[in-house]
Design an enzyme around this catalytic site. Structure first.
Site, short mmCIF file in Angstrom:
data_model
loop_
_atom_site.label_atom_id
_atom_site.label_comp_id
_atom_site.label_asym_id
_atom_site.label_seq_id
_atom_site.Cartn_x
_atom_site.Cartn_y
_atom_site.Cartn_z
N LYS A 117 0.83 -1.22 0.00
CA LYS A 117 0.00 0.00 0.00
C LYS A 117 0.86 1.26 0.00
O LYS A 117 0.46 2.28 -0.54
CB LYS A 117 -0.95 -0.01 1.20
CG LYS A 117 -2.12 -0.96 1.00
CD LYS A 117 -3.30 -0.60 1.89
CE LYS A 117 -4.47 -1.53 1.61
NZ LYS A 117 -5.53 -1.42 2.61
N LYS A 199 -3.38 -11.25 -6.69
CA LYS A 199 -4.74 -11.48 -6.20
C LYS A 199 -5.75 -10.50 -6.83
O LYS A 199 -5.38 -9.39 -7.23
CB LYS A 199 -4.79 -11.38 -4.67
CG LYS A 199 -4.59 -9.98 -4.14
CD LYS A 199 -4.86 -9.89 -2.64
CE LYS A 199 -4.70 -8.44 -2.22
NZ LYS A 199 -4.92 -8.13 -0.85
N LYS A 202 -10.26 -4.94 -5.60
CA LYS A 202 -11.16 -3.94 -6.20
C LYS A 202 -10.45 -2.63 -6.54
O LYS A 202 -10.98 -1.81 -7.26
CB LYS A 202 -12.38 -3.71 -5.32
CG LYS A 202 -12.11 -3.34 -3.89
CD LYS A 202 -13.41 -3.40 -3.07
CE LYS A 202 -13.10 -3.55 -1.60
NZ LYS A 202 -14.22 -3.91 -0.78
P1 TYM Z 1 -10.38 -6.58 3.03
O1 TYM Z 1 -11.50 -5.64 3.14
O2 TYM Z 1 -9.21 -6.24 2.15
O3 TYM Z 1 -10.90 -7.99 2.55
C1 TYM Z 1 -11.95 -8.63 3.20
C2 TYM Z 1 -11.78 -10.14 3.15
O4 TYM Z 1 -11.69 -10.60 1.80
C3 TYM Z 1 -10.53 -11.42 1.65
N1 TYM Z 1 -10.02 -11.23 0.28
C4 TYM Z 1 -9.81 -12.24 -0.58
N2 TYM Z 1 -10.00 -13.57 -0.46
C5 TYM Z 1 -9.69 -14.34 -1.54
N3 TYM Z 1 -9.22 -13.83 -2.71
C6 TYM Z 1 -9.03 -12.50 -2.87
N4 TYM Z 1 -8.58 -12.02 -4.03
C7 TYM Z 1 -9.33 -11.65 -1.77
N5 TYM Z 1 -9.27 -10.30 -1.59
C8 TYM Z 1 -9.70 -10.08 -0.32
C9 TYM Z 1 -9.56 -10.90 2.69
O5 TYM Z 1 -8.59 -11.85 3.02
C10 TYM Z 1 -10.48 -10.59 3.85
O6 TYM Z 1 -10.75 -11.75 4.60
N6 TYM Z 1 -7.71 -6.02 7.13
C11 TYM Z 1 -8.88 -6.68 6.64
C12 TYM Z 1 -10.17 -6.32 7.35
C13 TYM Z 1 -10.12 -6.49 8.84
C14 TYM Z 1 -10.19 -7.72 9.52
C15 TYM Z 1 -10.15 -7.37 10.91
C16 TYM Z 1 -10.28 -9.05 9.13
C17 TYM Z 1 -10.05 -5.51 9.77
N7 TYM Z 1 -10.07 -6.03 11.02
C18 TYM Z 1 -10.17 -8.35 11.88
C19 TYM Z 1 -10.31 -10.03 10.12
C20 TYM Z 1 -10.26 -9.68 11.48
C21 TYM Z 1 -9.03 -6.27 5.19
O7 TYM Z 1 -8.52 -5.30 4.77
O8 TYM Z 1 -9.87 -7.01 4.49
#
Ligand code: TYM
Length: 334
Positions: A117, A199, A202
């Site tokens: 990032k 990966k 969005k």
């Molecule tokens: P975020 O918003 O980037 O993504 C949300 C969830 O989607 C999964 N994910 C994917 N899984 C498979 N293939 C992909 N291409 C893909 N892109 C995203 C992510 O692994 C995630 O599970 N930091 C986290 C949000 C968060 C969180 C937490 C998660 C904040 N606090 C506490 C668990 C526990 C995030 O940015 O997710």
């Protein structure tokens, strides 16, 4: 949902930035829905995390409400899960500050997501971006979480949460539950359709990513253009044939069949047939049913507002017990 004592606790979250994409669904939300009967589940809309990258305020507000509706449309029952917005419970930020004093600069500097990032947003490498995993650790530890269902890209953040929990417990006794990551075998790393070595995300170019609100035509078009390779044989080889392997994995996951069955189904077929079949499976099994429910739910503003309010209170009831214990342990007058 009220917490049931003998059930284990699950916590996970997603950022309200735009609409969820197919990877978010297959890697995370789809699994969340399958866990809601067996566990006490908290599913958060992590708006505090979202502002580590500059957001348009009106868009963020809209995306937060939309994500709540999307959680429900994707099968999360608001009576069985605590679905709420992170900024509605200040405990997240409070615990994050405390845990930041137990996390090392070196640990945060090693985080892959921070490095990625920082490269992408090099004009805004703010301290929130750096301490992002501390807030995530606080989210998890605040509720005595046992399991965290996430995609593969969150593995490193989960390791950090475990390390910080263990470090804190070593100093103060058994305060935190040490959480485990729950990463499903299938769908944990859905790849970009245009650059299948990375990966799906969005924030990447339009054609690389399937949004859950894409029209069926857009989904079919994006799959037809998906990058494959110069061979003709359909087989699974994530290293050498990442594009085709990704399509097979998406197909298997969307049809709820094993990868082996998906591979067998396409024996002797060509890439064009594979792309059409994957597109149709995503549209018919995922996109259309989710959009139908999303359109219904997102029209019910009062219903969504009530869920947000009640569930933030429920989360606070659970979180305050651990937070109070933490404050006592570190020496605050409580
Ligand atoms: P975020 O918003 O980037 O993504 C949300 C969830 O989607 C999964 N994910 C994917 N899984 C498979 N293939 C992909 N291409 C893909 N892109 C995203 C992510 O692994 C995630 O599970 N930091 C986290 C949000 C968060 C969180 C937490 C998660 C904040 N606090 C506490 C668990 C526990 C995030 O940015 O997710």
């Amino acid at each position: 949902m009220d917490a049931v004592k003998d059930k284990k606790t699950i916590f996970s979250g997603m950022q309200p930035t735009g609409y969820p994409q197919l990877g978010n669904y297959l890697g995370a939300i789809k699994n969340w829905g399958q866990l809601q009967d067996e566990y006490n589940c908290l599913y958060c809309i992590v708006d505090l995390h979202a502002i580590t990258v500059r957001q348009n305020p009106a868009d963020l507000r809209k995306a937060t409400r939309n994500l709540l509706a999307m959680y429900i449309a994707c099968g999360l029952d608001p009576d069985k899960n605590i679905i709420y917005v992170q900024s509605h419970y200040a405990g997240h930020a409070e615990l994050s500050w405390i845990l930041g004093c137990y996390t090392y600069m070196g640990e945060l500097g090693r985080m892959t997501q921070f490095k990625e990032k920082s490269e992408k947003h090099d004009a805004n490498i703010n301290t929130g971006l750096f301490t992002y995993p501390v807030l995530q650790t606080a989210d998890i530890l605040l509720f005595g979480t046992h399991l965290v269902p996430v995609g593969d890209d969150q593995r490193q953040h989960l390791e950090l949460a475990r390390d910080v929990a263990i470090r804190f417990n070593n100093i103060y006794g058994d305060v935190f539950t040490v959480p485990d990551a729950y990463i499903a075998k299938s769908g944990a790393r859905i790849k970009s359709l245009t650059h299948p070595e990375r990966k799906m995300s969005k924030s990447d170019e339009e054609n690389s990513c399937i949004s859950l609100l894409d029209s069926p035509e857009a989904v079919m078009r994006k799959f037809k253009r998906a990058v494959t390779d110069s061979e003709t044989e359909i087989r699974y080889d994530a290293e050498n044939k990442p594009g085709v392997s990704n399509l097979l994995e998406i197909y298997a996951n969307c049809c709820d069949i094993t990868l082996a069955d998906a591979i067998a189904e396409f024996g002797g077929k060509n890439y064009g047939q594979l792309k059409t079949a994957v597109g149709e499976a995503v549209v018919g099994n995922i996109i259309q049913p989710i959009q139908a429910r999303f359109n219904q739910v997102s029209a019910e503003a009062d219903y969504l507002d009530n869920i947000m309010k009640n569930n933030a209170e429920k989360a606070a009831m659970i979180g305050q017990k651990i937070l109070k214990k933490v404050k006592k342990k570190v020496g605050f007058v409580v």
